[in-house]
Motif scaffolding. Structure first.
Motif, PDB file in Angstrom:
ATOM      1  N   VAL A 115       0.845  -1.190   0.000  1.00 54.42           N
ATOM      2  CA  VAL A 115       0.000   0.000   0.000  1.00 54.42           C
ATOM      3  C   VAL A 115       0.879   1.238   0.000  1.00 54.42           C
ATOM      4  N   GLY A 116       0.559   2.194  -0.874  1.00 59.91           N
ATOM      5  CA  GLY A 116       1.303   3.443  -0.913  1.00 59.91           C
ATOM      6  C   GLY A 116       2.181   3.554  -2.143  1.00 59.91           C
ATOM      7  N   ASN A 117       2.771   4.724  -2.301  1.00 60.10           N
ATOM      8  CA  ASN A 117       3.657   4.987  -3.427  1.00 60.10           C
ATOM      9  C   ASN A 117       4.915   4.142  -3.322  1.00 60.10           C
ATOM     10  N   ILE A 118       5.425   3.696  -4.460  1.00 61.21           N
ATOM     11  CA  ILE A 118       6.616   2.851  -4.465  1.00 61.21           C
ATOM     12  C   ILE A 118       7.820   3.600  -3.904  1.00 61.21           C
ATOM     13  N   ASN A 119       7.847   4.919  -4.064  1.00 57.32           N
ATOM     14  CA  ASN A 119       8.969   5.702  -3.522  1.00 57.32           C
ATOM     15  C   ASN A 119       9.000   5.674  -1.997  1.00 57.32           C
ATOM     16  N   ILE A 120       7.827   5.516  -1.381  1.00 52.70           N
ATOM     17  CA  ILE A 120       7.785   5.422   0.078  1.00 52.70           C
ATOM     18  C   ILE A 120       8.504   4.170   0.540  1.00 52.70           C
ATOM     19  N   TRP A 121       8.265   3.056  -0.161  1.00 46.83           N
ATOM     20  CA  TRP A 121       8.892   1.794   0.228  1.00 46.83           C
ATOM     21  C   TRP A 121      10.379   1.786  -0.103  1.00 46.83           C
ATOM     22  N   VAL A 122      10.751   2.478  -1.145  1.00 45.75           N
ATOM     23  CA  VAL A 122      12.185   2.622  -1.428  1.00 45.75           C
ATOM     24  C   VAL A 122      12.864   3.388  -0.308  1.00 45.75           C
ATOM     25  N   HIS A 123      12.196   4.427   0.167  1.00 48.74           N
ATOM     26  CA  HIS A 123      12.737   5.202   1.293  1.00 48.74           C
ATOM     27  C   HIS A 123      12.835   4.332   2.546  1.00 48.74           C
ATOM     28  N   ARG A 124      11.835   3.487   2.776  1.00 51.99           N
ATOM     29  CA  ARG A 124      11.866   2.603   3.941  1.00 51.99           C
ATOM     30  C   ARG A 124      12.959   1.547   3.821  1.00 51.99           C
ATOM     31  N   MET A 125      13.179   1.049   2.630  1.00 51.35           N
ATOM     32  CA  MET A 125      14.262   0.087   2.438  1.00 51.35           C
ATOM     33  C   MET A 125      15.624   0.738   2.670  1.00 51.35           C
ATOM     34  N   GLU A 126      15.750   1.990   2.292  1.00 51.23           N
ATOM     35  CA  GLU A 126      16.995   2.712   2.586  1.00 51.23           C
ATOM     36  C   GLU A 126      17.191   2.863   4.096  1.00 51.23           C
ATOM     37  N   ASN A 127      16.097   3.081   4.826  1.00 57.28           N
ATOM     38  CA  ASN A 127      16.197   3.160   6.284  1.00 57.28           C
ATOM     39  C   ASN A 127      16.640   1.830   6.879  1.00 57.28           C
ATOM     40  N   ILE A 128      16.145   0.735   6.313  1.00 57.49           N
ATOM     41  CA  ILE A 128      16.546  -0.590   6.807  1.00 57.49           C
ATOM     42  C   ILE A 128      18.042  -0.797   6.604  1.00 57.49           C
ATOM     43  N   LEU A 129      18.557  -0.420   5.451  1.00 49.70           N
ATOM     44  CA  LEU A 129      19.998  -0.536   5.208  1.00 49.70           C
ATOM     45  C   LEU A 129      20.787   0.353   6.166  1.00 49.70           C
ATOM     46  N   MET A 130      20.250   1.530   6.456  1.00 53.15           N
ATOM     47  CA  MET A 130      20.926   2.421   7.397  1.00 53.15           C
ATOM     48  C   MET A 130      20.944   1.812   8.802  1.00 53.15           C
ATOM     49  N   TRP A 131      19.829   1.196   9.212  1.00 42.19           N
ATOM     50  CA  TRP A 131      19.783   0.561  10.526  1.00 42.19           C
ATOM     51  C   TRP A 131      20.742  -0.625  10.603  1.00 42.19           C
ATOM     52  N   GLN A 132      20.829  -1.383   9.525  1.00 34.76           N
ATOM     53  CA  GLN A 132      21.773  -2.498   9.510  1.00 34.76           C
ATOM     54  C   GLN A 132      23.209  -2.003   9.667  1.00 34.76           C
ATOM     55  N   GLN A 133      23.515  -0.894   9.005  1.00 33.50           N
ATOM     56  CA  GLN A 133      24.859  -0.328   9.119  1.00 33.50           C
ATOM     57  C   GLN A 133      25.132   0.143  10.541  1.00 33.50           C
ATOM     58  N   GLN A 134      24.140   0.740  11.180  1.00 36.76           N
ATOM     59  CA  GLN A 134      24.317   1.183  12.556  1.00 36.76           C
ATOM     60  C   GLN A 134      24.527   0.002  13.502  1.00 36.76           C
ATOM     61  N   LEU A 135      23.819  -1.094  13.269  1.00 39.31           N
ATOM     62  CA  LEU A 135      23.997  -2.274  14.118  1.00 39.31           C
ATOM     63  C   LEU A 135      25.355  -2.927  13.873  1.00 39.31           C
ATOM     64  N   ASP A 136      25.829  -2.884  12.629  1.00 38.38           N
ATOM     65  CA  ASP A 136      27.150  -3.460  12.347  1.00 38.38           C
ATOM     66  C   ASP A 136      28.262  -2.636  12.996  1.00 38.38           C
ATOM     67  N   ASN A 137      28.042  -1.349  13.136  1.00 34.73           N
ATOM     68  CA  ASN A 137      29.075  -0.475  13.700  1.00 34.73           C
ATOM     69  C   ASN A 137      28.967  -0.303  15.209  1.00 34.73           C
ATOM     70  N   ILE A 138      28.035  -1.031  15.825  1.00 38.37           N
ATOM     71  CA  ILE A 138      27.858  -0.869  17.259  1.00 38.37           C
ATOM     72  C   ILE A 138      29.077  -1.399  18.010  1.00 38.37           C
ATOM     73  N   HIS A 139      29.462  -0.692  19.032  1.00 41.76           N
ATOM     74  CA  HIS A 139      30.622  -1.071  19.846  1.00 41.76           C
ATOM     75  C   HIS A 139      30.153  -1.246  21.281  1.00 41.76           C
ATOM     76  N   ILE A 140      30.203  -2.478  21.753  1.00 44.41           N
ATOM     77  CA  ILE A 140      29.739  -2.794  23.094  1.00 44.41           C
ATOM     78  C   ILE A 140      30.808  -2.379  24.087  1.00 44.41           C
ATOM     79  N   ASN A 141      30.458  -1.489  24.971  1.00 47.11           N
ATOM     80  CA  ASN A 141      31.392  -0.984  25.967  1.00 47.11           C
ATOM     81  C   ASN A 141      31.490  -1.944  27.147  1.00 47.11           C
TER      82      ASN A 141
END
Length: 359
Positions: free
Chosen positions: A194-220
């Protein structure tokens, strides 16, 4: 015969409204202009005003749509969509009292999942439900439910980034969701979402950004010099390892230091783990012997995981009342009319939650 309107005015004439009514304009310049030219100028002016009005409406609608779809990068433009209902009535057909039926998207919207992910007892339950929805149920959700799904997922990621716990579990959830979205957008077509395809492209970009943040996490590491796991006796360390229900956690724990690695390879530990998740019949079908002629329980565990689902256990789950057909959280007093409400309540697993809305 010339056209005459209901008010006896023909096209092309200029009229003004006065206290005595409508009167023809007395502008000499307009009188000297031919009627056809005045009509053309009036029509051009009307078209220009209409175009400006339409452009304003389109721009206003676009800004409103971008605001609702969270396309604005600023955090102030994001409008989360959370409900806080503690229980809902699950009706599967029309009656005299209720019309329609309850869908998976409606239940997902109304139940208080936004607060549930902040509770340690319910966190794994909600994450497992998000994973099951990402695998097969995402197209069945309404547009509001899909938006609510992404808002709750963002809240989950932010919680993991703050407390640095359950990183691998959320990373697997994001990977599952991204693969499903790629399949839905490319293979099945954009009409299933449901919704414009550009919205889901934007959401997929957010998922990739979240994955990158989790990969760069440093447990203190903790700064205090208190007692650690390696300071405990071996029997206590082994007793703690027996509380882990995921073999991957045992492998990760064994990589901390050589002493823990020897304990993580204990055959009895992996045997109990296999017997906890799988039945004796399933184990007999996947027997594997080591080089020394003993059963290799560690190898058998990972092979059994690929063939059969593991046993799921949660500290707190949703409950379903078989008497009044109400779905509720365990600590919520739902309006039950049964004499013994506790005997009518059954625990609902994440898969059972989805199965409730399959008609």
């Amino acid at each position: 015969m010339p056209f005459l309107g209901q008010d006896w005015r023909s096209p092309g004439q200029s009229w003004v409204k006065t206290e005595d009514g409508w009167k023809r304009s007395s502008d000499e310049k307009n009188n000297n202009v031919p009627e056809a030219k005045r009509c053309c100028e009036h029509e051009e002016f009307y078209k220009e005003e209409l175009f400006l009005a339409m452009s304003y409406d389109v721009a206003a609608k676009k800004r409103k749509k971008d605001l609702l779809n969270n396309n604005n990068s600023s955090s102030s433009a994001k409008v989360p969509y959370f409900h806080r209902d503690k229980w809902i009535y699950v009706h599967k057909g029309s009656t005299k009292e209720r019309h329609g039926y309850c869908t998976l998207g409606e239940a997902f919207n109304r139940l208080d999942f936004s607060s549930a992910i902040m509770d340690t007892r319910r966190f794994n339950y909600v994450v497992r439900l998000l994973e099951l929805i990402a695998k097969s149920q995402l197209p069945s959700l309404s547009g509001v439910a899909q938006k609510n799904y992404m808002n709750i997922l963002e809240k989950v990621v932010q919680k993991v980034l703050e407390n640095q716990q359950n990183v691998r579990q959320i990373r697997e959830l994001l990977q599952t969701l991204y693969v499903s979205l790629c399949s839905l957008v490319q293979d099945m077509g954009k009409s299933v979402l449901v919704g414009n395809i550009n919205i889901w492209v934007h959401r997929m970009e957010n998922i990739l950004m979240w994955q990158q943040q989790l990969d760069n996490i440093h447990i203190n590491r903790p700064t205090s010099k208190g007692m650690t796991l390696t300071d405990l006796p071996a029997c206590l360390q082994l007793n703690i390892m027996q509380r882990l229900t995921d073999g991957r956690d045992l492998v990760s724990l064994g990589q901390v230091c050589p002493d823990l690695k020897d304990l993580a390879e204990d055959r009895l530990l992996w045997k109990k783990l296999c017997q906890y998740h799988f039945t004796d019949r399933q184990i007999r079908k996947r027997l594997i012997l080591s080089d020394k002629g003993h059963l290799d329980w560690k190898t058998m565990y990972f092979k059994l995981c690929r063939c059969y689902p593991r046993k799921e256990q949660y500290s707190d789950t949703l409950q379903f009342c078989t008497h009044c057909h109400i779905l509720f959280w365990k600590d919520t007093n739902h309006p039950c009319t049964a004499n013994n409400a506790e005997s009518c309540s059954i625990a609902v697993s994440p898969q059972g939650f989805i199965n409730l809305f399959k008609y």
